[in-house]
Design a protein around this motif. Sequence first.
Motif, PDB file in Angstrom:
ATOM      1  N   ILE A  18       0.708  -1.130   0.014  1.00  0.00           N
ATOM      2  CA  ILE A  18       0.030   0.008   0.079  1.00  0.00           C
ATOM      3  C   ILE A  18       0.893   1.178   0.058  1.00  0.00           C
ATOM      4  O   ILE A  18       0.484   2.334  -0.845  1.00  0.00           O
ATOM      5  CB  ILE A  18      -1.030   0.019   1.374  1.00  0.00           C
ATOM      6  CG1 ILE A  18      -2.011  -1.061   1.143  1.00  0.00           C
ATOM      7  CG2 ILE A  18      -1.533   1.359   1.380  1.00  0.00           C
ATOM      8  CD1 ILE A  18      -2.695  -1.419   2.332  1.00  0.00           C
ATOM      9  N   GLU A  19       2.028   1.346   0.890  1.00  0.00           N
ATOM     10  CA  GLU A  19       2.841   2.547   1.074  1.00  0.00           C
ATOM     11  C   GLU A  19       3.535   2.481  -0.460  1.00  0.00           C
ATOM     12  O   GLU A  19       3.626   3.990  -0.964  1.00  0.00           O
ATOM     13  CB  GLU A  19       3.920   2.150   2.061  1.00  0.00           C
ATOM     14  CG  GLU A  19       4.889   3.272   2.211  1.00  0.00           C
ATOM     15  CD  GLU A  19       3.950   4.442   2.933  1.00  0.00           C
ATOM     16  OE1 GLU A  19       4.629   5.631   2.918  1.00  0.00           O
ATOM     17  OE2 GLU A  19       2.918   4.498   3.597  1.00  0.00           O
ATOM     18  N   LYS A  20       3.873   1.438  -1.085  1.00  0.00           N
ATOM     19  CA  LYS A  20       4.515   1.859  -2.346  1.00  0.00           C
ATOM     20  C   LYS A  20       3.694   2.384  -3.510  1.00  0.00           C
ATOM     21  O   LYS A  20       3.992   3.436  -4.210  1.00  0.00           O
ATOM     22  CB  LYS A  20       5.052   0.477  -2.953  1.00  0.00           C
ATOM     23  CG  LYS A  20       6.120  -0.096  -2.071  1.00  0.00           C
ATOM     24  CD  LYS A  20       7.373  -0.211  -2.642  1.00  0.00           C
ATOM     25  CE  LYS A  20       8.615  -0.977  -1.889  1.00  0.00           C
ATOM     26  NZ  LYS A  20       9.753  -0.562  -2.434  1.00  0.00           N
ATOM     27  N   GLU A  26       0.250   4.099  -8.704  1.00  0.00           N
ATOM     28  CA  GLU A  26      -0.224   2.825  -9.069  1.00  0.00           C
ATOM     29  C   GLU A  26       0.587   2.026 -10.196  1.00  0.00           C
ATOM     30  O   GLU A  26       1.193   0.980 -10.011  1.00  0.00           O
ATOM     31  CB  GLU A  26      -1.660   2.597  -9.363  1.00  0.00           C
ATOM     32  CG  GLU A  26      -2.355   1.291  -9.585  1.00  0.00           C
ATOM     33  CD  GLU A  26      -3.472   1.233  -9.619  1.00  0.00           C
ATOM     34  OE1 GLU A  26      -4.258   0.382 -10.244  1.00  0.00           O
ATOM     35  OE2 GLU A  26      -4.372   2.178  -9.294  1.00  0.00           O
ATOM     36  N   GLU A  27       0.917   2.900 -11.129  1.00  0.00           N
ATOM     37  CA  GLU A  27       1.670   2.231 -12.170  1.00  0.00           C
ATOM     38  C   GLU A  27       3.140   1.763 -12.104  1.00  0.00           C
ATOM     39  O   GLU A  27       3.674   0.927 -12.238  1.00  0.00           O
ATOM     40  CB  GLU A  27       1.692   3.077 -13.412  1.00  0.00           C
ATOM     41  CG  GLU A  27       2.121   2.534 -14.841  1.00  0.00           C
ATOM     42  CD  GLU A  27       1.318   1.256 -15.334  1.00  0.00           C
ATOM     43  OE1 GLU A  27       1.983   0.510 -15.562  1.00  0.00           O
ATOM     44  OE2 GLU A  27       0.129   1.134 -14.903  1.00  0.00           O
ATOM     45  N   GLU A  34       4.042  -6.433  -7.143  1.00  0.00           N
ATOM     46  CA  GLU A  34       3.836  -8.032  -7.641  1.00  0.00           C
ATOM     47  C   GLU A  34       4.999  -8.817  -6.908  1.00  0.00           C
ATOM     48  O   GLU A  34       4.730  -9.910  -6.492  1.00  0.00           O
ATOM     49  CB  GLU A  34       4.113  -7.953  -9.203  1.00  0.00           C
ATOM     50  CG  GLU A  34       2.994  -7.388  -9.879  1.00  0.00           C
ATOM     51  CD  GLU A  34       3.165  -7.522 -11.127  1.00  0.00           C
ATOM     52  OE1 GLU A  34       4.383  -7.543 -11.936  1.00  0.00           O
ATOM     53  OE2 GLU A  34       2.098  -7.050 -12.155  1.00  0.00           O
ATOM     54  N   LEU A  35       6.396  -8.269  -6.761  1.00  0.00           N
ATOM     55  CA  LEU A  35       7.532  -9.145  -6.008  1.00  0.00           C
ATOM     56  C   LEU A  35       6.840  -9.322  -4.553  1.00  0.00           C
ATOM     57  O   LEU A  35       7.155 -10.327  -4.260  1.00  0.00           O
ATOM     58  CB  LEU A  35       8.630  -7.905  -6.218  1.00  0.00           C
ATOM     59  CG  LEU A  35       9.436  -8.000  -7.374  1.00  0.00           C
ATOM     60  CD1 LEU A  35      10.436  -6.748  -7.582  1.00  0.00           C
ATOM     61  CD2 LEU A  35       9.902  -9.325  -7.800  1.00  0.00           C
ATOM     62  N   LEU A  36       6.344  -8.269  -3.870  1.00  0.00           N
ATOM     63  CA  LEU A  36       6.113  -8.207  -2.590  1.00  0.00           C
ATOM     64  C   LEU A  36       5.028  -9.317  -2.370  1.00  0.00           C
ATOM     65  O   LEU A  36       5.019 -10.278  -1.542  1.00  0.00           O
ATOM     66  CB  LEU A  36       5.555  -7.178  -1.745  1.00  0.00           C
ATOM     67  CG  LEU A  36       6.735  -6.034  -1.742  1.00  0.00           C
ATOM     68  CD1 LEU A  36       5.883  -4.628  -1.487  1.00  0.00           C
ATOM     69  CD2 LEU A  36       7.534  -6.343  -0.429  1.00  0.00           C
ATOM     70  N   GLN A  37       4.154  -9.585  -3.250  1.00  0.00           N
ATOM     71  CA  GLN A  37       3.044 -10.438  -3.429  1.00  0.00           C
ATOM     72  C   GLN A  37       3.519 -11.838  -3.631  1.00  0.00           C
ATOM     73  O   GLN A  37       3.203 -12.802  -2.849  1.00  0.00           O
ATOM     74  CB  GLN A  37       1.874 -10.436  -4.428  1.00  0.00           C
ATOM     75  CG  GLN A  37       0.670 -11.133  -4.519  1.00  0.00           C
ATOM     76  CD  GLN A  37       0.150 -10.928  -3.165  1.00  0.00           C
ATOM     77  OE1 GLN A  37      -0.340  -9.963  -2.507  1.00  0.00           O
ATOM     78  NE2 GLN A  37      -0.196 -11.982  -2.294  1.00  0.00           N
TER      79      GLN A  37
END
Length: 53
Positions: A18-20, A26-27, A34-37
């Motif tokens: 969220i912070e990122k 968003e873009e 995606e990497l964090l996910q």
Amino acid sequence: MGKAKIEMVIRFLKDMQIEKVCVFGEEDAKEHVELLQKVIDDIEMFYEGELED
């Protein structure tokens, strides 16, 4: 590791996603999110047994 600690780490990583988005937009944050996910998914899969308890 313990269920509480695992959940805390996952919550931290989700908050970081969220912070990122808030910082980069968003873009521009998409790749980071995606990497964090992937890390979140890996943790959940690795500690699946502990999270079910």
